[in-house]
Design an enzyme around this catalytic site. Structure first.
Site, mmCIF file in Angstrom:
data_model
loop_
_atom_site.group_PDB
_atom_site.id
_atom_site.type_symbol
_atom_site.label_atom_id
_atom_site.label_comp_id
_atom_site.label_asym_id
_atom_site.label_seq_id
_atom_site.Cartn_x
_atom_site.Cartn_y
_atom_site.Cartn_z
ATOM 1 N N CYS A 1 3.025 -0.702 10.836
ATOM 2 C CA CYS A 1 4.291 -0.436 11.515
ATOM 3 C C CYS A 1 5.273 -1.592 11.297
ATOM 4 O O CYS A 1 6.481 -1.385 11.239
ATOM 5 C CB CYS A 1 4.071 -0.174 13.002
ATOM 6 S SG CYS A 1 3.450 -1.584 13.896
ATOM 7 N N THR A 2 4.748 -2.819 11.162
ATOM 8 C CA THR A 2 5.630 -3.949 10.842
ATOM 9 C C THR A 2 6.282 -3.734 9.486
ATOM 10 O O THR A 2 7.484 -3.905 9.323
ATOM 11 C CB THR A 2 4.827 -5.263 10.836
ATOM 12 O OG1 THR A 2 4.268 -5.460 12.126
ATOM 13 C CG2 THR A 2 5.713 -6.444 10.477
#
Lengths: 545, 431
Positions: free
Chosen positions: B209-210
């Site tokens: 997700c980063t």
């Protein structure tokens, strides 16, 4: 005009050059600045004795692209050389060892220049030293003739040239670095994890405002925002709360910090699928390491307290900047901010804003230091880039050989002899309690035994007997010759009788090359000043002798 | 034709220095293990295998040839690249593109007369136990943990307690920048590479997700280009990390993304470093570590001095800050999946799905398994291959451990095609 426009557009995309590709794996260690220092260096190897360790060291310097080297070696290649030295082959038998080594080592890297002596014109070491362009560094291998050593030491003192003595025999070796004075290093490459400096207990106004802005309604934030507050902001917020409840004091003791950590951890929201928040985990984990008062690291303290003996040295860029940083420290009780923000869970935009706040403060501090430097006589010539580098690394600046500089001459010889005696006393005393303290035994006996043969000609038989070695040890450190471990080391040195084992020569040549690279590039931290290797136990000890 | 071979036994002048040490006892030589008379000819009989002809391998070949070994084999599947030339000193510009094993073998044979070096231009996994059985010693200079684990498991598996010759000492070196390590493994006797695996923990991966939505570092932008953008756009059929055109594509993508998020620091060199996981390497460190390994090989082969492996078996070396070594004994682990007998405790959440359990093996420092298959007491829970079995067991991935009937204290067996001979045994400990 075109030039100005060019500099404003993003850099043109181009792959790495041929040279960048060849040196890629090392440029990642010492960058273009280190590479350029290497390429400007001119190294002399005075190769005597069995002659392998010097060749192995040079191999490790020629491959990464040292600028130029010279080999001075008076011997002719013999059968025994072929069994131990990889840079000689059967075609070299009977020829000058200096010439043969130079030719085969030069094959390793076409970028490097090399020359060999004695030749038709330069017949002696003293004429080589007199007529050559200045050497950046000189290494010599034992056993060496005393008059040649004296010439090298005189040269080192006159030209402030670092000297490295190397001795490899059988399973043992040592090398000793003799720097011409105090040797400061700024670009020490500390461990990435050690460099975090967040100033949580002394935040500056911009940082405070930023943190307050993000947390003024911390309980009203939606889950996404709450779960993406950078941990720096979280810690600053709860530190303020702590201070309000504790007469304006920070958590200081370990107990208080543990309590504070619990508060931070307890503030995480747990009514979510993950049952917690990663940013609060990060904040809690960072408490012990980052909630700290700034302090003066020992390496920099030594720099601040250093007493100059040489006025020329004092006017160098390093010392002018160090003085300015000292003034800055006295004024603010903290060092210029390095400005690096570690990665942490956060939204991209918020993280970049925070990163810019740290960078801006670092730039401001560096500008203030530069101003102090420029106000000092001689300071106007200091490169601002040097100031920036110093500010980024201030906490890790290191001074090598702090007590070895200056005097020289016969006084230095006397003090060196005394230093060996007191080092021996200390090492032997440590050995008495080594078993209790679970520490390894001293390798000083190896140094003493090797050193006893530092000037013994390889063809001498009586010079390499254990008796002769112990007699020589007794002259330098009376009483040591009776110790069992010294007797063992003497017998092991006698076994080799000046001959090298290739592996030990290669290993030592690797270590010496690392040290020379560190000295030439002024990066990483060189050993101070004697490294002893024991190939039986498989370990190293550094002694200051 | 007259032989030009030079034998140490017959050429005493050439091997003067070596013979002083290996034919005469010193104060630390164990007299019960040492006989100076036959040592030179004994060493000529030894067949020694070098794995890797790269930075360490070049040094190892040179060192063994100058330590009195005469029959050396070397395996390496790689070809020579220009970025090797700053340290792999047996190769020249003109050798770029050729087999490392072959060029290295020819060079050392030519330089050191009388030594025979047999190159194998292939993977270690291409050979079976019969091949490895012919050697008395193995010296590794590898940059891959996977290859080390494979050869370690193979050598441990080969040990037959009745046959002393089936124990092949494994000497392993590794470097990174100014640091490195050398270790000696006597299979089934000392701690093995699998016992020591947690000393080489994998780098923590950046959460997806980063990369996908909140990049902060230049590395995040590069990984995004590598993991996400490449798959979406497929600019070339297959990513070749050595093709400058491919790296340039990733670099430009990463740079665009970095500009979008105001992130600075994406460079071509960093892109290459992240995508290829480049480890900095220099000649000097290779010289130290390879020589430390070969010094042990000489001691093991000749008994002229005590070797690492008996008491202490691991030397760590660091040249970043002064010079530092730490030489110690790494203990064997009873629950080592390769050389131990016991199942290893595995802390798990019973509410995990089988997929979560399987994914967790990659990050565990003591497991590091990328494609694990799992069985539990006769039941097959998930198999990565063959495809039919994979399809059949796939529905299990979304079931929780409890739903699969797994219980506290139950033993599971995990296998991975990378280490075909090893069953990693774990005992479930519910959190």
């Amino acid at each position: 005009m075109t030039e100005i426009i060019m500099s404003q557009t993003p850099p043109i995309l181009h792959g790495p050059s041929e040279k960048e590709r060849k040196y890629d794996r090392q440029l990642r260690l010492w960058a273009a600045s280190g590479q350029s220092a290497l390429e400007s260096a001119n190294i002399l190897l005075v190769n005597s004795g069995a002659g392998t360790v010097g060749a192995e060291t040079l191999k490790n310097l020629v491959l990464p692209g040292i600028g130029r080297f010279a080999i001075y070696d008076e011997t002719q290649v013999s059968e025994a050389d072929l069994g131990v030295n990889f840079f000689l082959d059967e075609d070299c038998l009977g020829k000058s060892r200096a010439q043969s080594l130079t030719q085969l080592i030069l094959e390793l890297n076409p970028d490097v220049q090399g020359s060999w002596y004695p030749d038709e014109d330069v017949k002696t070491l003293s004429s080589l030293l007199r007529d050559s362009p200045l050497f950046t560094l000189i290494m010599y291998t034992h056993p060496i003739r005393p008059e040649q050593l004296a010439q090298l030491e005189a040269y080192g003192q006159q030209h402030k040239t670092p000297l490295v003595a190397i001795h490899s025999a059988g399973f043992y070796s040592y090398f000793q670095i003799n720097l011409p004075g105090a040797f400061p290093i700024v670009d020490t490459h500390p461990d990435e994890t050690a460099t975090t400096d967040l100033r949580l207990l002394n935040p500056w106004p911009e940082l405070v405002t930023f943190a307050e802005e993000l947390t003024k309604d911390i309980d009203g934030l939606d889950d996404f925002q709450h779960g993406h507050l950078p941990y720096v902001v979280i810690l600053l917020h709860y530190l303020e709360q702590w201070k309000a409840a504790h007469d304006g004091k920070h958590p200081a003791s370990f107990k208080e910090k543990t309590e504070f950590r619990k508060i931070v951890q307890g503030a995480a929201r747990t009514n979510n699928p993950e049952g917690g928040e990663e940013n609060f985990d990060e904040a809690a984990a960072a408490v012990v390491k980052t909630v700290v008062q700034p302090s003066l690291p020992s390496g920099l303290k030594e720099v601040f307290e250093y007493k100059h003996t040489d006025p020329a040295e004092q006017r160098s860029g390093f010392w002018l900047i160090a003085d300015a940083v000292k003034k800055f420290y006295e004024k603010y009780q903290c060092l210029p901010l390095p400005g690096k923000l570690p990665d942490m869970k956060a939204q991209s935009k918020v993280y970049i804003q925070l990163q810019n706040i740290y960078k801006a403060k670092a730039r401001k501090d560096a500008a203030e230091i530069l101003q102090i430097v420029q106000a000092t006589p001689g300071g106007e010539h200091v490169d601002p880039a040097e100031v920036d580098l110093f500010c980024k690394n201030a906490a890790f600046v290191k001074l090598i050989n702090a007590t070895g500089g200056g005097d020289g001459g016969s006084d230095a010889q006397i003090s060196r002899a005394d230093r060996l005696k007191s080092a021996a006393e200390l090492e032997f005393a440590n050995d008495e309690t080594a078993e209790l303290s679970l520490s390894p035994l001293s390798l000083l006996p190896i140094y003493l035994a090797l050193q006893a043969t530092a000037h013994v000609d390889l063809s001498s038989e009586e010079g390499f007997t254990a008796e002769a070695i112990l007699a020589a040890v007794a002259k330098r450190v009376p009483g040591a010759e009776k110790r069992e471990r010294v007797v063992q080391a003497a017998n092991e040195v006698a076994r080799a009788a000046g001959g090298e084992l290739h592996n030990v020569a290669a290993l030592t040549g690797g270590m010496v090359a690392q040290e020379i690279i560190k000295i030439v590039t002024k990066q990483y931290i060189p050993a101070d000043n004697t490294v002893v290797y024991d190939g039986i136990g498989g370990r190293v000890q550094v002694l200051r002798l | 034709m007259a032989s030009t071979d030079v034998h140490p036994a017959s050429e005493p002048a050439r091997w003067t220095y070596l013979d002083r040490i290996r034919t005469r006892p010193g104060p630390f030589t164990n007299p019960a293990m040492f006989s100076g008379d036959g040592v030179a000819s004994f060493m000529e009989q030894i067949k020694i295998l070098v794995i890797g002809a790269g930075g360490l391998g070049c040094e190892i070949l040179k060192n063994l040839a100058l330590s009195g070994f005469k029959d050396i084999h070397v395996i390496d599947m790689d070809t020579i690249d220009i970025s090797n030339l700053n340290r792999q000193f047996l190769f020249r510009q003109a050798d770029v593109g050729k087999s490392k094993a072959e060029v290295a073998a020819r060079f050392v044979e030519k330089r050191v007369k009388g030594v025979k070096i047999t190159p194998h231009n292939c993977k270690i996994q291409d050979y079976d136990e019969d091949f490895y059985m012919q050697f008395q010693l193995v010296v590794c200079g590898l940059d891959s943990i996977e290859a080390r684990r494979w050869i370690n498991a193979t050598l441990v598996n080969m040990v037959d307690e009745e046959v002393e010759d089936s124990i092949k000492p494994l000497i392993d070196g590794g470097t990174e920048g100014f640091k490195g390590q050398a270790r000696v493994i006597i299979p089934t006797v000392t701690s093995c590479i699998e016992c020591q695996l947690d000393m080489h923990a994998p780098r923590a991966a950046v959460p997806l997700c980063t990369l996908a939505s909140i990049p902060r570092q230049p590395e995040h932008c590069i990984e995004w280009a590598h993991v996400i953008a490449w798959d979406q756009e497929k600019p070339f059929p297959q990513l070749d990390k050595d093709d400058p055109e491919h790296i340039t594509w990733l670099y430009q993508k990463a740079l665009q993304r970095a500009q979008e998020f105001n992130i600075s620091g994406v460079t071509y060199s960093l892109t290459q470093g992240v995508v290829k996981n480049i480890i900095p390497a220099i000649a000097a460190t290779n010289s130290v570590i390879a020589a430390a390994c070969c010094n042990e090989a000489l001691k093991i082969a000749s008994n002229c001095a005590p070797f690492l492996g008996d008491n202490e078996n691991y030397m760590m070396y660091s040249g970043n800050d002064s010079v530092y070594t730490y030489t110690f004994r790494h203990e064997r682990k009873d629950d080592c999946p390769v050389c131990g007998q016991l199942a290893r405790d595995l802390a798990v959440d019973p509410a995990w799905t089988l997929r979560e359990l399987i994914d967790s093996f990659a990050a565990r420092p003591e497991a590091q398994l990328k494609k694990p298959s799992v069985r539990a007491e006769g039941k097959t829970l998930y198999m990565q291959s063959p495809p039919s079995l994979e399809a059949q067991t796939r529905p299990n991935l979304d079931k929780t451990l409890v739903e699969l009937g797994l219980e506290q204290g139950q033993e599971i067996g995990v296998t991975d095609a990378a280490y075909a001979t090893v069953v990693f045994k774990f005992k479930l400990k519910f959190k």
